[in-house]
Design a protein around this motif. Structure first.
Motif, mmCIF file in Angstrom:
data_model
loop_
_atom_site.group_PDB
_atom_site.id
_atom_site.type_symbol
_atom_site.label_atom_id
_atom_site.label_comp_id
_atom_site.label_asym_id
_atom_site.label_seq_id
_atom_site.Cartn_x
_atom_site.Cartn_y
_atom_site.Cartn_z
ATOM 1 N N LYS A 283 0.835 -1.207 0.000
ATOM 2 C CA LYS A 283 0.000 0.000 0.000
ATOM 3 C C LYS A 283 0.869 1.256 0.000
ATOM 4 O O LYS A 283 0.565 2.235 -0.663
ATOM 5 C CB LYS A 283 -0.934 0.013 1.210
ATOM 6 C CG LYS A 283 -2.275 -0.631 0.929
ATOM 7 C CD LYS A 283 -3.198 -0.496 2.096
ATOM 8 C CE LYS A 283 -4.333 0.448 1.791
ATOM 9 N NZ LYS A 283 -5.346 0.467 2.843
ATOM 10 N N LYS A 284 1.972 1.199 0.771
ATOM 11 C CA LYS A 284 2.887 2.357 0.812
ATOM 12 C C LYS A 284 3.475 2.615 -0.569
ATOM 13 O O LYS A 284 3.548 3.747 -1.037
ATOM 14 C CB LYS A 284 4.036 2.070 1.798
ATOM 15 C CG LYS A 284 3.746 2.497 3.215
ATOM 16 C CD LYS A 284 5.020 2.399 4.032
ATOM 17 C CE LYS A 284 4.703 1.821 5.390
ATOM 18 N NZ LYS A 284 5.812 1.161 6.031
ATOM 19 N N LEU A 285 3.883 1.531 -1.239
ATOM 20 C CA LEU A 285 4.475 1.681 -2.574
ATOM 21 C C LEU A 285 3.443 2.239 -3.558
ATOM 22 O O LEU A 285 3.741 3.109 -4.372
ATOM 23 C CB LEU A 285 4.986 0.325 -3.081
ATOM 24 C CG LEU A 285 6.195 -0.250 -2.334
ATOM 25 C CD1 LEU A 285 6.478 -1.670 -2.791
ATOM 26 C CD2 LEU A 285 7.422 0.622 -2.553
ATOM 27 N N ALA A 286 2.198 1.716 -3.449
ATOM 28 C CA ALA A 286 1.139 2.163 -4.365
ATOM 29 C C ALA A 286 0.803 3.631 -4.110
ATOM 30 O O ALA A 286 0.543 4.390 -5.054
ATOM 31 C CB ALA A 286 -0.103 1.289 -4.196
ATOM 32 N N LEU A 287 0.837 4.040 -2.826
ATOM 33 C CA LEU A 287 0.572 5.445 -2.490
ATOM 34 C C LEU A 287 1.642 6.332 -3.117
ATOM 35 O O LEU A 287 1.331 7.365 -3.724
ATOM 36 C CB LEU A 287 0.544 5.628 -0.959
ATOM 37 C CG LEU A 287 0.440 7.066 -0.463
ATOM 38 C CD1 LEU A 287 -0.874 7.707 -0.903
ATOM 39 C CD2 LEU A 287 0.567 7.139 1.055
ATOM 40 N N ALA A 288 2.899 5.900 -2.986
ATOM 41 C CA ALA A 288 3.994 6.681 -3.567
ATOM 42 C C ALA A 288 3.806 6.812 -5.069
ATOM 43 O O ALA A 288 3.997 7.880 -5.656
ATOM 44 C CB ALA A 288 5.333 6.021 -3.239
ATOM 45 N N GLU A 289 3.382 5.706 -5.693
ATOM 46 C CA GLU A 289 3.174 5.713 -7.146
ATOM 47 C C GLU A 289 2.034 6.673 -7.522
ATOM 48 O O GLU A 289 2.145 7.468 -8.458
ATOM 49 C CB GLU A 289 2.855 4.273 -7.595
ATOM 50 C CG GLU A 289 2.570 4.086 -9.059
ATOM 51 C CD GLU A 289 3.751 4.424 -9.970
ATOM 52 O OE1 GLU A 289 3.497 4.631 -11.159
ATOM 53 O OE2 GLU A 289 4.906 4.509 -9.501
ATOM 54 N N ALA A 290 0.907 6.602 -6.739
ATOM 55 C CA ALA A 290 -0.248 7.471 -7.032
ATOM 56 C C ALA A 290 0.127 8.937 -6.815
ATOM 57 O O ALA A 290 -0.287 9.811 -7.580
ATOM 58 C CB ALA A 290 -1.431 7.075 -6.144
ATOM 59 N N LEU A 291 0.927 9.217 -5.774
ATOM 60 C CA LEU A 291 1.333 10.597 -5.505
ATOM 61 C C LEU A 291 2.258 11.136 -6.597
ATOM 62 O O LEU A 291 2.277 12.326 -6.877
ATOM 63 C CB LEU A 291 2.024 10.697 -4.135
ATOM 64 C CG LEU A 291 1.085 10.592 -2.924
ATOM 65 C CD1 LEU A 291 1.874 10.516 -1.624
ATOM 66 C CD2 LEU A 291 0.107 11.767 -2.875
ATOM 67 N N VAL A 296 -2.519 3.353 -10.431
ATOM 68 C CA VAL A 296 -2.673 2.062 -9.755
ATOM 69 C C VAL A 296 -4.162 1.742 -9.887
ATOM 70 O O VAL A 296 -4.973 2.241 -9.099
ATOM 71 C CB VAL A 296 -2.257 2.149 -8.264
ATOM 72 C CG1 VAL A 296 -2.367 0.783 -7.610
ATOM 73 C CG2 VAL A 296 -0.849 2.709 -8.123
ATOM 74 N N PRO A 297 -4.563 0.970 -10.907
ATOM 75 C CA PRO A 297 -5.999 0.781 -11.196
ATOM 76 C C PRO A 297 -6.809 0.392 -9.963
ATOM 77 O O PRO A 297 -6.419 -0.502 -9.216
ATOM 78 C CB PRO A 297 -6.004 -0.321 -12.245
ATOM 79 C CG PRO A 297 -4.681 -0.195 -12.919
ATOM 80 C CD PRO A 297 -3.719 0.233 -11.839
ATOM 81 N N GLY A 298 -7.917 1.108 -9.740
ATOM 82 C CA GLY A 298 -8.801 0.820 -8.603
ATOM 83 C C GLY A 298 -8.417 1.582 -7.350
ATOM 84 O O GLY A 298 -9.103 1.487 -6.334
ATOM 85 N N TRP A 299 -7.323 2.348 -7.387
ATOM 86 C CA TRP A 299 -6.839 3.064 -6.197
ATOM 87 C C TRP A 299 -6.498 4.502 -6.538
ATOM 88 O O TRP A 299 -6.192 4.826 -7.678
ATOM 89 C CB TRP A 299 -5.591 2.367 -5.625
ATOM 90 C CG TRP A 299 -5.882 1.007 -5.108
ATOM 91 C CD1 TRP A 299 -5.907 -0.148 -5.839
ATOM 92 C CD2 TRP A 299 -6.243 0.642 -3.778
ATOM 93 N NE1 TRP A 299 -6.247 -1.198 -5.040
ATOM 94 C CE2 TRP A 299 -6.451 -0.745 -3.765
ATOM 95 C CE3 TRP A 299 -6.402 1.354 -2.579
ATOM 96 C CZ2 TRP A 299 -6.822 -1.438 -2.621
ATOM 97 C CZ3 TRP A 299 -6.755 0.663 -1.440
ATOM 98 C CH2 TRP A 299 -6.969 -0.707 -1.460
ATOM 99 N N LYS A 300 -6.527 5.354 -5.520
ATOM 100 C CA LYS A 300 -6.106 6.744 -5.712
ATOM 101 C C LYS A 300 -5.577 7.267 -4.389
ATOM 102 O O LYS A 300 -5.872 6.702 -3.325
ATOM 103 C CB LYS A 300 -7.287 7.607 -6.181
ATOM 104 C CG LYS A 300 -8.415 7.697 -5.167
ATOM 105 C CD LYS A 300 -9.585 8.512 -5.702
ATOM 106 C CE LYS A 300 -10.726 8.507 -4.697
ATOM 107 N NZ LYS A 300 -11.912 9.197 -5.162
ATOM 108 N N ALA A 301 -4.808 8.320 -4.420
ATOM 109 C CA ALA A 301 -4.326 8.954 -3.185
ATOM 110 C C ALA A 301 -5.333 10.019 -2.783
ATOM 111 O O ALA A 301 -5.848 10.744 -3.641
ATOM 112 C CB ALA A 301 -2.961 9.576 -3.420
#
Ligand code: SF4
Length: 393
Positions: A283-291, A296-301
């Protein structure tokens, strides 16, 4: 006109509050009925908050005598689960209902804690609506939610639609109704109530669509379907479909029993070790990517919960003292814990002055699940009190 029903908060097999679950996972209701209802502290706090809200509505809308109101209020405020913030939150709920009532050109019909019959749509079902208001062709259904863990929006909410269907069936012969407005007051989550509106025709059409689903759920038919709705399911810990979905361990064979055994639970716990930390790391990595602006399909910051702070602490406290606020209210004076005191005094002084003089006891920690290779001895609830509380030597 006000009606107060003091409905029992009992539950039908296919309850309105569980509708988001059994509408998605039809066999869940029957499965849940076989499992114990372990009411959480949060649920008991929610019940107390509902009772407080109901009391306040009784005072405002049904002329509950002030003496009786004050006596009941005092009793609730002495309850072990009472929190002072409950008063602010239930006041916000009452004020919201007053704002709706006062917007009508003439006093509307108000029903508090009304039990509504839902059997026309869902077998043997009923629900208890916190507040129903009807007037000038409008039906308002309002629900109070005390929780903060899971935000519950009013939009397309099946629980609210079921209450609205029940209210429509109960009152449409007495009052003409053209518009349906539902609202959820959840003060720990939103500053403003969540609201949604729909036409009577759309509500009744939805009622027709759920009839066959409700029939399947009543019979316990259909496939187990894990999803976001599992969160409050009594089976969520041991539901095979959920476990297999979480671990992607293959499809559910219909011959297997719906709940996993303790042997399987032991194996699953071993297999799943590390999943929690892996998940939060991912989740931390995906957050960094979204920021970064990545996808990250299906997710957003989104922005996290904000916090309050003083612009200038010294100036703010000086001002409060000037205004007569006692210093004792402004500071929280707490004793140091034994480990903090040991640090402050040094080990030697701590031992001489406290440990050796019998002023310290050591309490066992809360039981925790550990792999069987762990060096600590196994414990059960049968442990004697003298084994739990030992004087430090
Ligand atoms: S935990 Fe299992 S039974 Fe409960 S809603 Fe989820 S899939 Fe259905």
């Amino acid at each position: 006109m006000t009606e107060i029903a003091h409905a029992q908060r009992d539950h039908a097999l296919l309850s309105a509050s569980g509708a988001h679950r059994w509408l998605h996972c039809t066999p869940s209701a029957k499965l849940e009925a076989t499992l114990p209802d372990t009411t959480s502290a949060a649920a008991r706090i929610g019940t107390l908050a509902h009772e407080l809200a109901e009391l306040k509505l009784q005072k405002v809308f049904s002329g509950l005598p002030t003496r009786k109101y004050n006596a009941e209020l005092k009793k609730m405020q002495k309850h072990e689960l009472y929190e002072s913030i409950m008063d602010d939150h239930t006041n916000a709920y009452v004020e919201y209902i007053q704002s709706i009532v006062h917007a009508f050109p003439s006093p509307p019909f108000v029903a508090i804690e009304r039990k509504v019959d839902l059997t026309e749509f869902v077998p043997e079902s009923f629900g208890t609506s916190d507040c129903i208001i009807i007037g000038s062709g409008k039906l308002h259904v309002i629900d109070y939610k005390n929780g903060q863990g899971v935000p519950v929006p009013a939009f397309d909410n099946p629980q609210m639609k079921m209450y609205a269907l029940g209210a429509l069936k109960a009152f449409s012969l007495l009052f003409p109704i053209q518009e349906v407005h539902v609202a959820i007051v959840q003060p720990k989550v939103w500053d403003q109530p969540s609201e949604w509106s729909l036409s009577v025709a759309d509500l009744l059409a939805w009622g027709e669509t759920i009839k066959p689903i409700a029939q399947a759920a009543f019979s316990g038919e259909g496939a187990y379907a894990p999803g976001d709705h599992c969160g409050f399911c009594r089976a969520k810990g041991t539901c095979r479909a959920r476990v297999e979905q979480l671990l992607d361990a293959g499809s559910l064979a219909p011959v297997k029993p719906p709940l996993i055994s303790w042997e399987e639970a032991g194996a699953v716990l071993k297999q799943a070790e590390g999943i929690v930390s892996w998940y939060s790391e991912l989740k931390k990595l995906a957050l960094a990517e979204a920021l970064k602006g990545g996808s990250v399909p299906g997710w957003k910051a989104v922005e996290g919960r904000g916090s309050r702070d003083y612009t200038d602490l010294d100036a703010a406290f000086a001002y409060l003292k000037e205004k007569g606020i006692d210093e004792a209210i402004l500071y929280d004076r707490r004793p140091l814990t034994p480990p903090q005191l040991e640090n402050a005094l040094t080990k030697k002084v701590y031992k001489e002055l406290l440990a050796e003089s019998g002023h310290i006891i050591t309490r066992s920690g809360a039981p925790t699940l550990a792999p069987d290779k762990d060096k600590r001895p196994a414990v059960t609830n049968q442990v004697k009190p003298e084994d739990v509380f030992d004087k430090e030597d």
